[in-house]
Design an enzyme around this catalytic site. Structure first.
Site, PDB file in Angstrom:
ATOM      1  CD  GLU B  52      -1.865  -2.385   1.509  1.00  0.00           C
ATOM      2  OE1 GLU B  52      -0.471  -2.547   2.006  1.00  0.00           O
ATOM      3  OE2 GLU B  52      -2.776  -3.048   1.536  1.00  0.00           O
ATOM      4  CG  PHE B 114     -10.199  -9.569  10.983  1.00  0.00           C
ATOM      5  CD1 PHE B 114      -8.877  -9.950  11.552  1.00  0.00           C
ATOM      6  CD2 PHE B 114     -10.349  -9.473   9.647  1.00  0.00           C
ATOM      7  CE1 PHE B 114      -7.891 -10.605  10.721  1.00  0.00           C
ATOM      8  CE2 PHE B 114      -9.255  -9.925   8.637  1.00  0.00           C
ATOM      9  CZ  PHE B 114      -8.016 -10.409   9.267  1.00  0.00           C
ATOM     10  CD  GLN B 115      -7.402  -7.357   7.811  1.00  0.00           C
ATOM     11  OE1 GLN B 115      -8.349  -7.090   6.798  1.00  0.00           O
ATOM     12  NE2 GLN B 115      -6.352  -7.969   7.327  1.00  0.00           N
ATOM     13  CE  LYS B 164     -17.294  -6.527   3.238  1.00  0.00           C
ATOM     14  NZ  LYS B 164     -16.413  -7.793   3.535  1.00  0.00           N
ATOM     15  CG  MET B 481      22.367  12.049   2.830  1.00  0.00           C
ATOM     16  SD  MET B 481      23.352  13.445   2.262  1.00  0.00           S
ATOM     17  CE  MET B 481      22.398  13.798   0.757  1.00  0.00           C
TER      18      MET B 481
END
Ligand SMILES: Cc1cc2nc3c(=O)[nH]c(=O)nc-3n(C[C@H](O)[C@H](O)[C@H](O)COP(=O)(O)OP(=O)(O)OC[C@H]3O[C@@H](n4cnc5c(N)ncnc54)[C@H](O)[C@@H]3O)c2cc1C
Ligand SMILES: Cc1ncc(C[n+]2csc(CCOP(=O)(O)OP(=O)(O)O)c2C)c(N)n1
Lengths: 190, 583
Positions: B52, B114-115, B164, B481
């Site tokens: 993502e 969940f999630q 949802k 760097m």
């Protein structure tokens, strides 16, 4: 203080430009923030203060216009003029914020706070507490044989003073609302 | 007209209504209804990323390269938390993106379902604004508002969290044109302030334009107006990392990038100028160096659309709140109507002075015939690609700075880099987003091997969607760097700053079905670059470069512009304890 150059077309068009922006002095300012009353808006305002390291001395919030879904947040903060100006600009970036007013620089204003004090005591102390409450125009909103609950409104300083006096007289618990403020005269903010 | 449909369908409908043709995303339980709708239509192309974070950076790259908002779609919980870095990156760099996240159904919110994650809570400080939509009836209006907020005023990332059950339920669709928003940033600048700036331009002896990302944000018209203004006044111009391309690098008023790794002439001119005209830049600490020594003799004007950018770091004398294009248009009008005056004689002397600084040739480096110097690699890349329809992305590190120094940008929206957050792993997914926006262009990501590995999984995405992005890795086998700072600041104690156990990049490319090229001999470089350009698919170019090259010029933290380090000889003891605490 260095002489001030007052420039037109400032980003804020506020009275800040009358003060030395680089002064290191810390000032106390009361901000009135008119917001859309939607979930999370208070978290956005508070998150801004904690995330950017600004101070909150007092904060009150309530819906002030049911039909227009407007809430008013009154924040007392301290900082250098530069920081206060940043706070105002940063608040202005929050999408559901409609207006930000610095009541401290936009002319004079009135500030009031409400405090509830639970004081326990008997005998002399109880009498003295009642007498002082009277002087401070505090109301008794609950009483038993052992204690009172006083309600007092006034400036934060007045409430501080009342608290100091009650402490030796059996002060047990305090609840304060924080400051609500309005500008004086015919000027309106929202 | 009242259209009713499910929330999931509304998402697709609203995206269409907004003119979106590309979405970068990754599915999961909480967005399945939306994915079902995507499956059943052909207007919006969905690019399946491999992580993502990649979706959000791809959306950023797409947005920067096309001027349109980028869109990402991810699931709840881990999908949303993986998007956080990209959101923060877009917030720091003012990139307009819209991220849609799935959420557990409203009746389960707060139950540690969940999630479940408090997505609006987590992303509140890293979005311009975000919304949790609790009713299907308000979903489409919220989506339209989201696009409006992302793209208006100072652009930035927004997020819409969609439970949802809201996706499954049916509600009324509000069309884009029916949407009303109270968010209407001021575009026109105060005409008195603009006139004051025009007057200052007439008398300035040592003027300079200091331009930034705001000129890119305002759109191509802003760059056009800027060019007109620069040519008409003859004033020198420098830009931040974020503003490269607004004024063409081939233009004769161009001083190059300024700042910590900017050009000597640009920094010296900033330090000595008497009129600084900041157009859409934010006085970042990479630019100002030591604040009390920053351009001490100048009158400063600042054009910015965000009131909080003005006077945040540097007090300015002429603040102008407004959109760059609108203000420049008015500024040109006012300045022309007052007789197009400049102090030509003084400005010509100013240029004489600037030419002495340019003569220092601050980008010179020690060439080598045995090992590829990173600067040389970029010089060759520039020479061989500059005539192409070219877009450049970068990762973060030395290679990024060398790319800014050695590549020339002739137009806006051609340069995608993570400036404010400095996100390693940005460049590769961003290049995928750019290529989606410009399918026929040559899209190159100039990378360091360490940064590139951070989002290397996106090679799968590039292969799946036939996106011929060129990954030009300057491989120094070091976190270059970091190594440079350790050399200069930490007594050459190279704590964990090398890339051990590196993969064979050619084999890695091949494992994904892509083309891998390795080059280590300067003599082979041109041919290898041509091979990369001419290959029709994605290429992983492993350019083995000098391992210990430092990036100069450099203004050490806590130093003034005129205390710049130009090369190895001047670095000893250059950074004191005060500077060392800064990043
Ligand atoms: C390793 C590393 C080294 C770096 N070294 C340097 C360096 O040497 N030099 C350098 O320049 N940078 C450097 N950077 C980048 C630096 O950190 C900042 O990201 C960059 O300098 C900021 O650019 P900017 O001022 O143009 O602002 P941006 O972040 O692009 O901000 C744009 C400004 O314009 C305003 N704006 C936006 N839209 C509009 C509009 N339509 N109209 C008017 N105003 C608008 C915004 O409000 C904001 O104030 C480095 C980054 C990294 C990772
Ligand atoms: C996500 C992230 N982690 C850490 C850093 C700190 N950092 C900045 S540059 C750098 C090294 C980059 O190495 P490489 O990609 O190989 O580029 P080079 O500097 O060698 O060109 C690191 C670790 C960062 N910018 N981003």
């Amino acid at each position: 203080m260095a002489p001030l150059k007052i420039k037109k077309g400032s980003s804020s068009h506020s009275a800040y430009n009358l003060r030395d922006p680089n002064a290191e002095v810390v000032e106390r300012h009361t901000l009135a923030v008119v917001v859309e009353n939607e979930p999370g808006v208070l978290a956005r305002v508070i998150g801004l203060f904690s995330g950017r390291g600004y101070n909150i001395e007092s904060l009150t919030v309530a819906e002030v216009d049911h039909t227009g879904h407007r809430s008013r947040i009154t924040i007392v903060t301290v900082g250098t003029p530069h920081i206060i100006e940043q706070i105002q600009a940063q608040l202005g970036r929050i999408i559901p914020v409609h207006e930000v007013h610095d009541l401290t620089v936009e002319g004079s204003s009135v500030e009031r706070e409400l405090g509830l004090f639970k004081v326990a005591g008997t005998g002399e102390k109880r009498v003295e507490a009642l007498r002082l409450a009277d002087i401070f125009r505090a109301n008794v909103v609950d009483s038993t044989l052992e204690n009172f609950v006083f309600e007092i409104t006034g400036t934060p300083e007045k409430i501080d003073a009342f608290a100091e006096l009650m402490r030796p007289l059996g002060l047990q618990e305090v609840a304060r609302t924080g400051v609500a403020a309005l500008s004086r005269g015919s000027k309106t903010q929202a | 007209m009242n259209k009713t449909m499910t929330g999931a369908k509304m998402v697709v409908e609203a995206l269409r209504d907004q003119g979106v043709d590309t979405v970068f995303g990754y599915p999961g339980g909480a967005v399945l209804p939306i994915y079902d709708e995507i499956f059943q239509q052909n207007h919006i192309r969905h690019i399946l990323v491999r992580h993502e974070q990649g979706a959000v950076h791809a959306a950023e790259g797409y947005a920067r390269a096309t001027g349109k908002p980028g869109v990402a779609l991810v699931t709840s919980g881990p999908g949303a938390t993986n998007a956080v870095t990209g959101l923060t990156d877009a917030l720091m760099d003012s990139i307009p993106i819209v991220v849609l996240t799935g959420q557990v159904p409203t009746f389960m919110i707060g139950s540690d379902a969940f999630q479940e994650a408090d997505t609006v809570g987590i992303t509140r400080p890293c979005t311009k604004h975000n919304w949790l939509v609790k009713e299907t009836d308000t979903l489409s209006a919220t989506l339209h508002e989201a696009f409006h907020v992302a793209t208006s005023g100072r652009p930035g990332p927004v997020l819409v969290d969609i439970p949802k059950d809201v996706q499954f339920a049916t509600g009324n669709y509000t069309e884009k044109k029916l949407r009303k928003s109270h968010y209407q940033p001021q575009l026109k600048g105060d005409i008195d302030a603009i006139t004051e700036l025009a007057k200052a331009m007439e008398t300035a002896k040592r003027p300079i334009f200091y331009t930034g990302g705001g000129v890119i944000n305002t759109g191509p018209a802003g760059s056009q107006l800027l060019r007109e203004l620069v040519e008409a006044t003859g004033f020198p111009i420098t830009s931040t990392l974020m503003g490269l391309g607004a004024y063409p690098a081939s233009g004769d008023k161009w001083l190059g990038m300024l700042g910590m790794h900017g050009l000597y002439e640009a920094n010296m001119a900033m330090h000595d100028c008497d009129l600084m005209i900041n157009i859409g830049a934010r006085f970042d600490d990479r630019i100002t160096g030591r604040l009390d020594a920053f351009s001490p003799k100048s009158v400063k004007a600042h054009i910015d659309i965000d009131a909080s950018s003005i006077n945040k770091v540097i007090r300015v004398d002429i603040p102008i709140l407004g959109d760059v294009a609108h203000v420049l248009e008015d500024l040109l009008k006012v300045w022309k109507s007052r007789g197009r005056k400049t102090n030509a004689e003084a400005v010509s002397k100013w240029w004489d002075k600037i030419r002495t600084w340019q003569a220092v040739d601050c980008l010179k480096y020690k060439p080598s015939s045995t090992v590829i110097k990173p600067q040389y690699a970029l010089e060759r890349l520039e020479a061989l690609t500059k005539d192409h329809d070219r877009y450049i992305c970068t990762e973060v590190g030395q290679h990024q700075m060398w790319a800014a120094q050695f590549l020339g940008f002739e137009d806006p929206n051609r340069w995608m880099t993570s400036g404010g957050l400095g996100t390693m792993g940005y460049g590769f997914p961003a290049s995928i987003g750019v290529q989606m926006g410009h399918p026929d262009a040559l899209v190159i990501n100039v990378a360091g091997e360490a940064s590139w590995l951070m989002n290397m999984q996106e090679l799968g995405t590039a292969m799946q969607f036939n996106l011929p992005v060129k990954q030009f890795i300057l491989n120094n086998e070091r976190l270059g760097m970091v190594r440079q700072w350790q050399e200069l600041l930490h007594g050459e104690r190279y704590s964990h700053s090398w890339s051990d156990a590196l993969p064979d990049f050619v084999k890695l490319a091949e494992a994904f079905g892509a083309k891998g090229i390795q080059c280590k001999d300067p003599a082979d470089l041109d041919d290898a670059i041509m091979e990369m350009i001419n290959h029709p698919g994605p290429v992983l170019f492993d350019c083995l470069v000098e391992k210990h090259e430092n990036c100069f010029p450099m203004i050490p933290s806590g130093k003034a512009h005129n205390e710049m380090l130009l090369g190895e000889a001047s670095t000893k003891g250059a950074i004191d304890a005060g500077g060392a605490v800064m990043v």
